[in-house]
Design a protein around this motif. Structure first.
Motif, PDB file in Angstrom:
ATOM      1  N   VAL A 304       0.967  -1.166   0.056  1.00 13.70           N
ATOM      2  CA  VAL A 304      -0.052   0.075   0.106  1.00 13.70           C
ATOM      3  C   VAL A 304       0.807   1.141  -0.059  1.00 13.70           C
ATOM      4  CG1 VAL A 304      -1.883  -1.024   1.053  1.00 13.70           C
ATOM      5  CG2 VAL A 304      -0.298  -0.077   2.575  1.00 13.70           C
ATOM      6  N   LEU A 305       0.409   2.292  -0.258  1.00 11.28           N
ATOM      7  CA  LEU A 305       0.946   3.589  -0.446  1.00 11.28           C
ATOM      8  C   LEU A 305       0.343   4.631   0.655  1.00 11.28           C
ATOM      9  CD1 LEU A 305       1.479   4.365  -4.228  1.00 11.28           C
ATOM     10  CD2 LEU A 305       3.129   3.460  -2.503  1.00 11.28           C
ATOM     11  N   GLU A 306       1.226   5.068   1.417  1.00 14.84           N
ATOM     12  CA  GLU A 306       0.590   5.957   2.359  1.00 14.84           C
ATOM     13  C   GLU A 306       0.504   7.437   1.859  1.00 14.84           C
ATOM     14  OE1 GLU A 306       2.864   6.816   6.018  1.00 14.84           O
ATOM     15  OE2 GLU A 306       3.288   4.685   6.267  1.00 14.84           O
ATOM     16  N   ASP A 307      -0.913   8.095   1.963  1.00 16.24           N
ATOM     17  CA  ASP A 307      -1.371   9.186   1.431  1.00 16.24           C
ATOM     18  C   ASP A 307      -1.336   9.008  -0.088  1.00 16.24           C
ATOM     19  OD1 ASP A 307      -1.187  10.740   3.714  1.00 16.24           O
ATOM     20  OD2 ASP A 307       0.868  11.096   3.654  1.00 16.24           O
ATOM     21  N   ASN A 308      -2.076   8.001  -0.749  1.00 15.44           N
ATOM     22  CA  ASN A 308      -2.228   7.775  -1.832  1.00 15.44           C
ATOM     23  C   ASN A 308      -3.066   8.678  -2.471  1.00 15.44           C
ATOM     24  OD1 ASN A 308      -2.549   6.430  -4.587  1.00 15.44           O
ATOM     25  ND2 ASN A 308      -2.837   4.441  -3.976  1.00 15.44           N
ATOM     26  N   MET A 309      -2.836   9.412  -3.488  1.00 12.18           N
ATOM     27  CA  MET A 309      -3.604  10.358  -3.951  1.00 12.18           C
ATOM     28  C   MET A 309      -4.794   9.507  -4.617  1.00 12.18           C
ATOM     29  SD  MET A 309      -2.045  12.592  -7.242  1.00 12.18           S
ATOM     30  CE  MET A 309      -3.676  13.170  -7.296  1.00 12.18           C
ATOM     31  N   THR A 431     -16.003  -2.655  12.840  1.00 13.04           N
ATOM     32  CA  THR A 431     -14.840  -3.707  12.969  1.00 13.04           C
ATOM     33  C   THR A 431     -13.469  -3.338  13.366  1.00 13.04           C
ATOM     34  OG1 THR A 431     -14.695  -3.141  10.604  1.00 13.04           O
ATOM     35  CG2 THR A 431     -15.937  -5.276  11.019  1.00 13.04           C
ATOM     36  N   GLN A 432     -13.167  -2.024  13.082  1.00 13.50           N
ATOM     37  CA  GLN A 432     -11.954  -1.716  13.298  1.00 13.50           C
ATOM     38  C   GLN A 432     -11.774  -1.464  15.344  1.00 13.50           C
ATOM     39  OE1 GLN A 432     -11.040   2.552  13.053  1.00 13.50           O
ATOM     40  NE2 GLN A 432      -9.118   2.240  12.366  1.00 13.50           N
ATOM     41  N   GLU A 433     -12.752  -1.090  15.699  1.00 14.48           N
ATOM     42  CA  GLU A 433     -12.966  -1.069  16.938  1.00 14.48           C
ATOM     43  C   GLU A 433     -12.884  -2.615  17.775  1.00 14.48           C
ATOM     44  OE1 GLU A 433     -16.141   0.837  18.370  1.00 14.48           O
ATOM     45  OE2 GLU A 433     -15.579   2.970  17.543  1.00 14.48           O
ATOM     46  N   THR A 434     -13.378  -3.489  17.048  1.00 13.98           N
ATOM     47  CA  THR A 434     -13.411  -5.104  17.301  1.00 13.98           C
ATOM     48  C   THR A 434     -12.242  -5.460  17.431  1.00 13.98           C
ATOM     49  OG1 THR A 434     -15.591  -5.222  16.640  1.00 13.98           O
ATOM     50  CG2 THR A 434     -14.300  -7.361  16.935  1.00 13.98           C
ATOM     51  N   ASN A 435     -11.481  -5.142  16.057  1.00 12.93           N
ATOM     52  CA  ASN A 435      -9.742  -5.655  16.229  1.00 12.93           C
ATOM     53  C   ASN A 435      -9.124  -5.224  17.350  1.00 12.93           C
ATOM     54  OD1 ASN A 435     -10.702  -6.972  13.797  1.00 12.93           O
ATOM     55  ND2 ASN A 435     -10.113  -5.521  12.384  1.00 12.93           N
ATOM     56  N   ARG A 448      -0.192  -6.342   8.757  1.00 15.64           N
ATOM     57  CA  ARG A 448      -1.034  -5.466   9.818  1.00 15.64           C
ATOM     58  C   ARG A 448      -0.764  -4.203   9.514  1.00 15.64           C
ATOM     59  NH1 ARG A 448      -2.544  -5.923  14.952  1.00 15.64           N
ATOM     60  NH2 ARG A 448      -1.483  -7.773  15.426  1.00 15.64           N
ATOM     61  N   TYR A 449       0.387  -3.532   9.068  1.00 10.63           N
ATOM     62  CA  TYR A 449       0.596  -2.391   8.620  1.00 10.63           C
ATOM     63  C   TYR A 449      -0.244  -1.985   7.455  1.00 10.63           C
ATOM     64  CZ  TYR A 449       2.888   1.225   5.810  1.00 10.63           C
ATOM     65  OH  TYR A 449       3.267   2.121   5.028  1.00 10.63           O
ATOM     66  N   CYS A 450      -0.183  -2.835   6.475  1.00  5.87           N
ATOM     67  CA  CYS A 450      -0.851  -2.742   5.206  1.00  5.87           C
ATOM     68  C   CYS A 450      -2.438  -2.525   5.428  1.00  5.87           C
ATOM     69  CB  CYS A 450      -0.657  -3.841   4.228  1.00  5.87           C
ATOM     70  SG  CYS A 450       1.006  -3.737   3.355  1.00  5.87           S
ATOM     71  N   ALA A 451      -2.966  -3.382   6.367  1.00  6.33           N
ATOM     72  CA  ALA A 451      -4.195  -3.545   6.737  1.00  6.33           C
ATOM     73  C   ALA A 451      -4.692  -2.013   7.358  1.00  6.33           C
ATOM     74  CB  ALA A 451      -4.504  -4.636   7.549  1.00  6.33           C
ATOM     75  N   THR A 452      -3.824  -1.589   8.074  1.00 13.47           N
ATOM     76  CA  THR A 452      -4.138  -0.446   8.988  1.00 13.47           C
ATOM     77  C   THR A 452      -4.072   0.733   7.869  1.00 13.47           C
ATOM     78  OG1 THR A 452      -3.041  -0.958  10.806  1.00 13.47           O
ATOM     79  CG2 THR A 452      -3.444   1.383  10.834  1.00 13.47           C
ATOM     80  N   ILE A 453      -3.144   0.950   7.004  1.00  8.91           N
ATOM     81  CA  ILE A 453      -3.096   1.864   5.954  1.00  8.91           C
ATOM     82  C   ILE A 453      -4.283   1.888   5.084  1.00  8.91           C
ATOM     83  CG2 ILE A 453      -1.746   2.918   4.136  1.00  8.91           C
ATOM     84  CD1 ILE A 453      -0.682   3.553   7.059  1.00  8.91           C
TER      85      ILE A 453
END
Length: 579
Positions: A304-309, A431-435, A448-453
């Protein structure tokens, strides 16, 4: 060592990498290309003989019917054979330097350099997939996995129907996978995915397929293709725009959507040309996969890319096909996108897409929408990004006697669209709160990082869309306020309702508890019903009664007068009022 062997192999076959460019590898970045000195508009050329295309699969599987419709499927199966079959694979028609050289031996340096695992969610563990719950990607993943399984299943059946003189297959080796496909509808992926993962996916992850034509072999090949393939018509504009090829060495370059590149073909080979000027010493040279959101990047490429326009949210609506047919016939200006509208490439040249390809046919073919209409929500690319969605929701909200430009369906369509985005956002946040509360363990930190971004990007886009719709609603109401009737205006002008009709109605209640209305909308409904039954609209509000009559008209067939009265009685009964 694998990279060194690959580059030596490429040089042997005529790959042209200019002085000043160097391919390297490290554990964090993987393979990449760097400038060892300032290089201006560098060009890399791959000869035709190293391009892995459908021409090879059509030759190897010549005994079995292949065509453009399943070109990619047979090519993926061939690539699985080159990777996992211990026996040599020969072309039936020998040409030039390839004479008597097995394909698996010829392409071995390239295959050895490929990743054993692509970080696509298709290969994530059951625990890691929980990180994606509530997202588009998670909700569509098992359906897409079924599509891949079906693609493989059809190939196996075709091979079973026709014996080949080029290879022998033992179909008992894939009986278990065939049974899984036949029993697909009974598999509970959401609650019991670990069994499927252990039986099928783990074989791909651990590179231990039962045979080269097993599903686990095919899945590895499929992931290699979706993460590395290029459109074939770049090198041959007579081929179908859906056909793909693999380009060794070129596919080592990383992606940057800002990179200015040009793809072309000379003598049947592939040419990469950077057209962005000078690459400074020690700077990376990128390719450009096109404008892709994080969902597509994660599914197909494993990053994934952070701040992907170009990040986006896909919103699918599924009206009845009859409604879609009516739109195609009567509302030609209403946008009904197909998946082809969202296929992007890095180049800007106008390549011919083949003689038989007609984009208009795709949009006029109702079968293109049998699985629904997919709209893109991306506030970064187009300021009117919500307009197509607002229009389709307006169409679905309007009555037969109304026009698309009428205020009522426009406002209802806007509210319905906002409700849809809010519902989608609620699912993501829940589902974010559940995770977070479950603290999911035993997951790859990078995944985990990719899923979060990815999730945070989806939430950010939806919140922006909801905010923009609220602002649009305020603008419409402000601009059209003289045409709108609210409860404040009613109490200001309809004294008979506030001073006689409503108090009299409330006196007829069966209980003495304080009455609380949930919203002014309920009061508006009550006002309309009372005024209709009492025939007491004041002159400036008579248009409401006229619209109510149209609403009940036989032409619209929404409600009969008796059903209208029943709504009235039911509403009052809920409120504890006798009438």
């Amino acid at each position: 060592m694998a990279l060194e062997n690959l580059l030596t192999w490429g040089e042997k076959y005529g790959v042209n990498i200019p002085d000043g460019l160097k391919f390297q590898h490290d554990e964090k970045k993987g393979f990449y290309c760097i400038a060892t000195k300032d290089v201006t508009n560098p060009t890399i050329e791959i000869p035709q003989t190293l391009i892995i295309s459908g021409k090879l699969s059509r030759d190897v599987f010549a005994d079995i019917e292949t065509n453009d419709e399943n070109n990619n499927s047979w090519l993926k199966l061939l690539f699985a054979k080159l990777k996992f079959d211990n026996k040599a694979t020969y072309l039936s028609t020998e040409e030039g330097n390839d004479k008597n050289e097995p394909l698996n031996l010829k392409f071995k340096p390239y295959i050895d350099a490929l990743p054993k695992i692509v970080d696509s969610p298709y290969l994530w563990t059951p625990n890691e997939l929980k990180l994606l719950k509530g997202t588009n990607l998670y909700n569509s993943l098992f359906g897409k996995l079924h599509t891949i399984f079906k693609e493989w299943y059809n190939l196996i059946n075709k091979m079973n129907e026709r014996e080949s003189s080029n290879f022998q297959v033992d179909f008992t080796l894939v009986e278990g996978e065939l049974k899984i496909y036949d029993n697909w509808s009974n598999i509970d992926f959401h609650n019991n995915y670990h069994e499927f993962y252990n039986k099928i996916i783990l074989e791909t992850v651990e590179q231990r397929p039962k045979c080269w034509y097993s599903f686990s072999s095919f899945l590895w090949s499929h992931l290699i293709f979706i993460s590395r393939a290029f459109p074939e018509y770049v090198i041959d504009n007579t081929r179908s725009p859906s056909n793909v090829v693999l380009l060794p060495i070129i596919d080592l370059m990383n992606h940057d959507y800002n990179a200015k590149v040009q793809w072309s073909s000379t003598n049947g080979g592939f040419t990469y040309n950077y057209i962005g000027g000078t690459i400074a010493e020690n700077k990376e040279l990128f390719n450009n996969y096109g404008a892709k959101g994080n969902e597509e990047l994660l599914t197909g490429y494993g990053f994934v890319l952070e701040d992907n326009m170009y990040d986006l949210v896909l919103l699918k609506i599924k009206p009845p096909l009859k409604v879609i047919s009516d739109i195609l016939q009567n509302e030609p200006n209403l946008e009904l996108p197909t998946l082809d509208d969202y296929t992007t490439f890095a180049f800007e040249q106008d390549f011919t897409k083949g003689k038989d390809h007609d984009e208009e046919d795709d949009h006029n073919d109702i079968s293109s929408y049998k699985d629904g209409i997919i709209y893109v929500v991306n506030p970064n690319v187009n300021k009117d990004y919500l307009e197509p969605l607002w229009n389709i929701f307006t169409y679905l909200s309007k009555k037969k006697f109304e026009k698309m430009t009428d205020l009522r369906p426009r406002l209802e369509g806007l509210q319905s669209l906002r409700n849809a985005l809010e519902h989608k956002l609620e699912g993501l946040e829940d589902t974010q709160e559940t995770n977070l509360s479950e603290q999911i363990c035993f997951v790859n930190p990078y995944r985990r990082y990719c899923a979060t971004i990815y999730r945070e990007g989806q939430i950010r886009i939806l919140k922006r869309g909801i905010l923009d719709l609220r602002n649009e609603e305020k603008n419409v109401i402000h601009e059209k306020k003289r045409f709108l009737l609210n409860f404040g205006k009613i109490t200001k002008h309809d004294f008979d309702f506030t001073e006689r009709e409503l108090p009299q109605l409330l006196q007829d209640r069966e209980d003495e508890e304080e009455m609380v209305f949930d919203s002014t909308f309920e009061l508006l409904v009550l006002w309309v019903l009372l005024k209709v039954l009492n025939k007491s609209f004041i002159p400036k509000h008579e248009w409401v009664g006229d619209q109510y009559k149209v609403f009940l008209s036989e032409e619209d067939k929404c409600l009969s007068p008796e059903e209208g009265k029943e709504i009235y009685r039911s509403f009052l009964a809920i409120r504890g009022i006798r009438r």
